[in-house]
Scaffold this motif. Structure first.
Motif, PDB file in Angstrom:
ATOM      1  N   VAL A  99      35.909  35.554  32.978  1.00 16.67           N
ATOM      2  CA  VAL A  99      34.498  35.780  33.292  1.00 16.67           C
ATOM      3  C   VAL A  99      33.767  34.507  32.891  1.00 16.67           C
ATOM      4  CG1 VAL A  99      32.480  37.238  32.848  1.00 16.67           C
ATOM      5  CG2 VAL A  99      34.771  38.253  32.846  1.00 16.67           C
ATOM      6  N   THR A 118      38.981  43.950  30.660  1.00 15.26           N
ATOM      7  CA  THR A 118      38.320  44.456  31.862  1.00 15.26           C
ATOM      8  C   THR A 118      37.193  45.428  31.514  1.00 15.26           C
ATOM      9  OG1 THR A 118      40.312  44.080  33.132  1.00 15.26           O
ATOM     10  CG2 THR A 118      38.722  45.623  34.060  1.00 15.26           C
ATOM     11  N   ILE A 121      33.799  43.616  30.842  1.00 18.00           N
ATOM     12  CA  ILE A 121      33.236  42.652  31.798  1.00 18.00           C
ATOM     13  C   ILE A 121      31.750  42.870  32.023  1.00 18.00           C
ATOM     14  CG2 ILE A 121      33.248  41.913  34.224  1.00 18.00           C
ATOM     15  CD1 ILE A 121      36.306  42.222  34.173  1.00 18.00           C
ATOM     16  N   VAL A 139      34.002  36.454  38.453  1.00 18.10           N
ATOM     17  CA  VAL A 139      35.172  37.075  37.841  1.00 18.10           C
ATOM     18  C   VAL A 139      36.389  36.548  38.575  1.00 18.10           C
ATOM     19  CG1 VAL A 139      36.346  39.239  37.285  1.00 18.10           C
ATOM     20  CG2 VAL A 139      33.843  39.157  37.318  1.00 18.10           C
TER      21      VAL A 139
END
Length: 154
Positions: A99, A118, A121, A139
């Motif tokens: 990210v 994840t 995020i 991403v």
């Protein structure tokens, strides 16, 4: 701050499908999905077994500068795409992703990139987007560095 996950813009996807040319001017490759799906950057889901898909080099930026990364992506040959959504896209199924924040002039903002779990995020992207120097967040795959989707304020 709420965030939305954005697929590639529909007009951009339509142009790729119509011209069959990638960001380098090369022809896109067409194949039939023969097993586990490939992450489509238009519908943000995986291609279905037996369905055609495209593989191409793509640069998800309007301009060009030293930070405008190009990489391989997949597109379903004919999906309808998906609107931006606050829901984590299905293609973000790996345990971690890269990210990274970008400025309005499409340059990586140094120090913003990290490999994020994840589940974190959205939170990390919201923190980045709260900064004045961050215009959007990309991403990418933590294992292959491929562009997956863009995050913007909701």
């Amino acid at each position: 701050m709420s965030v939305h996950f954005h697929p590639l813009p529909a007009a951009e996807v339509a142009a790729i499908r119509a011209t069959r040319i990638d960001s380098y001017g090369n022809p896109v490759e067409r194949a039939i999905c023969d097993g586990p799906g490939f992450p489509c950057r238009s519908c943000l889901t995986e291609t279905a077994a037996g369905e055609p898909f495209l593989t191409l080099a793509h640069r998800p930026f309007e301009g060009q500068n030293p930070f405008t990364e190009t990489g391989p992506i997949y597109l379903c040959e004919s999906c309808e795409g998906t609107p931006p959504s606050a829901t984590l896209p299905a293609i973000l199924s790996a345990p971690t992703h890269i990210v990274r924040g970008y400025s309005a002039d499409e340059r990586i903002v140094y120090g913003t990139g990290q490999v994020s779990p994840t589940a974190d995020i959205s939170t990390y992207a919201a923190a980045l987007l709260a900064r004045d120097d961050i215009a959007f967040v990309d991403v990418r795959s933590a294992s292959n560095n491929c562009f997956l989707c863009r995050i913007k304020p909701a």
